[in-house]
Scaffold this active site. Structure first.
Site, short mmCIF file in Angstrom:
data_model
loop_
_atom_site.label_atom_id
_atom_site.label_comp_id
_atom_site.label_asym_id
_atom_site.label_seq_id
_atom_site.Cartn_x
_atom_site.Cartn_y
_atom_site.Cartn_z
N CYS A 90 28.42 42.77 47.69
CA CYS A 90 28.95 41.67 46.87
C CYS A 90 30.40 41.89 46.45
O CYS A 90 31.07 40.93 46.06
CB CYS A 90 28.08 41.47 45.63
SG CYS A 90 26.35 41.18 46.00
N HIS A 362 27.76 32.06 45.57
CA HIS A 362 28.07 33.47 45.79
C HIS A 362 27.93 33.82 47.28
O HIS A 362 26.96 34.45 47.68
CB HIS A 362 27.12 34.32 44.94
CG HIS A 362 27.23 35.80 45.12
ND1 HIS A 362 28.38 36.43 45.52
CD2 HIS A 362 26.30 36.79 44.94
CE1 HIS A 362 28.16 37.74 45.57
NE2 HIS A 362 26.90 37.97 45.24
N CYS A 392 28.26 43.40 39.96
CA CYS A 392 27.27 44.36 40.43
C CYS A 392 27.25 44.31 41.95
O CYS A 392 27.67 43.34 42.56
CB CYS A 392 25.90 44.07 39.84
SG CYS A 392 25.27 42.41 40.19
#
Length: 407
Positions: A90, A362, A392
């Protein structure tokens, strides 16, 4: 020592995976579109002066494979420009900005592209962000995976397996990590739903005043449709509506489609430059990269990754949380945003003020660069100086970047 400054940002609209507006767009074509848009915003820059193209991608295989960064550079005519595809799940395109920052500070170049892309619609073989196909998983983690299954079935409170001398589950599904954070931190469904609604409502307000128009580059799909807006934000979302949704990952869990991010397609890009080269070109940089940090923690509670990463980045910047005007925590899940913000002592009125990934989306590899553009835009709109971007990371990591707005 030269400073690393951001002179342009661009991103695509973010589409819903599999059924959304960008479902038929290849990731390399999408990335090329936004990288070109970022370069076009710096007409004084000869693209041949770009030292390297860094492209973040969380699942660099299939259509995302073949060192996609080099494919993108070649599509754009940058045949003599090297390129690397980077995977920190991510935080992949936060890592690419960090790489540009480090190279500039080390005196190893003046101009870099930091970008990221993920087209989940184009995945052909996927086990989830931070995961791996069953036949690719190390069997030494089998016992940890069984423990995850038992915990999910019983909805037990998470405890650190390392304290019992056991391996953590490095292949754990991200939704299970969110539920672990919920039980271990005591954050219930109500708070998560409230934050999910806040994200949607703030994004709705930002769209109404044209906030995202500054950062979005229109994308033309293979059928000729021009996409100009994100698929995800929804008008009029209410707490009552979200409260009716069922848990997704555990029968008695708290994580629902209303308080976590969707799966998405999207790309984002930045042009990162030394302050000396920007001055030579007569540019007014948007922001300076002040500091960065990456940290690790148990994969089973990866949602708490922003805590130590942010603390370390702030320490390196010589700042405290109180010195910041705004902060962005990537909204993989509402519960990890809340747990991290609580531990960092954040003011919720300064957090994700234009909504976050729950509303906007996302696309894993693109999120870092997207958030950079958003927080620079928000600092400009509110006349703020310092901002923090943090997230995170699947597999048990956290990442953070501190920015100073310059114009």
């Amino acid at each position: 020592m030269p400073e690393a400054v951001i002179v342009s940002t661009a991103r695509s609209p973010f589409g819903r995976a599999f059924k959304g507006s960008l479902r038929d767009v290849r990731p390399d074509d999408l990335a090329a579109t936004v990288v070109q848009a970022a370069l076009d915003k710096v007409p004084a820059l000869d693209p041949s002066l770009v030292e390297d193209v860094y492209l973040g991608c969380a699942e660099p295989s299939g259509k995302h494979g073949s060192n996609m960064a080099r494919v993108v550079a070649t599509l754009l005519g940058l045949d003599r420009t090297p390129a690397a595809t980077v995977n920190r799940f991510c935080a992949s395109s936060a890592q690419t900005t960090r790489m540009a920052f480090h190279a500039i500070r080390a005196g190893e170049g003046d101009v870099f592209v930091s970008a990221g892309v993920e087209c989940v619609s184009q995945y052909t073989d996927w086990a989830g962000a931070g995961g791996a196909k069953a036949d690719a998983q190390n069997p030494r983690f089998a016992e940890a995976q069984e423990r995850t299954k038992r915990t999910a079935e019983s909805n037990d409170t998470w405890t650190d397996p390392r304290e019992r001398g056991e391996l953590p589950d490095v292949y754990i599904a991200m939704g299970q990590t969110a539920e672990n954070v919920a039980t271990s931190c005591g954050i219930g469904r109500d708070r998560q739903d409230e934050w999910g609604v806040t994200s949607q409502n703030r994004a709705e307000a930002a769209i109404a005043r044209g906030f995202f128009d500054w950062e979005i580059t229109p994308v033309t799909t293979p059928d000729g449709t021009v996409v100009t807006k994100d698929d995800g934000p929804r008008a009029g979302v209410t707490l009552e509506g979200v409260q009716g949704l069922n848990p997704v990952f555990r029968p008695e869990g708290t994580v629902t489609a209303g308080n976590c991010c969707p799966l998405n397609d999207g790309a984002a890009a930045l042009v990162v430059m030394s302050d000396t080269r920007a001055k030579e070109l007569g540019l007014d940089p948007l922001a300076r990269v002040v500091s960065t940090a990456a940290t690790g923690l148990s994969p089973e509670v990866m949602g708490l990754g922003p805590v130590e990463a942010s603390r370390l980045a702030l320490q390196r910047a010589g700042l405290t949380i109180g010195d910041l005007d705004l902060y962005e925590i990537n909204e993989a899940f509402a519960v990890q945003v809340l747990a991290s913000a609580d531990r960092l002592g954040m003011d919720y009125d300064r957090l994700n003020v234009n909504g976050g990934a729950i509303a906007i989306g996302h696309p894993f590899g693109a999120t870092g660069a997207r958030i950079t553009g958003t927080i620079i835009n928000a600092l400009r709109e509110r006349d703020g100086q310092f901002g923090l971007e943090t997230m995170c990371v699947g597999g048990g990591q956290g990442m953070a970047v501190v920015f100073e707005r310059l114009s």
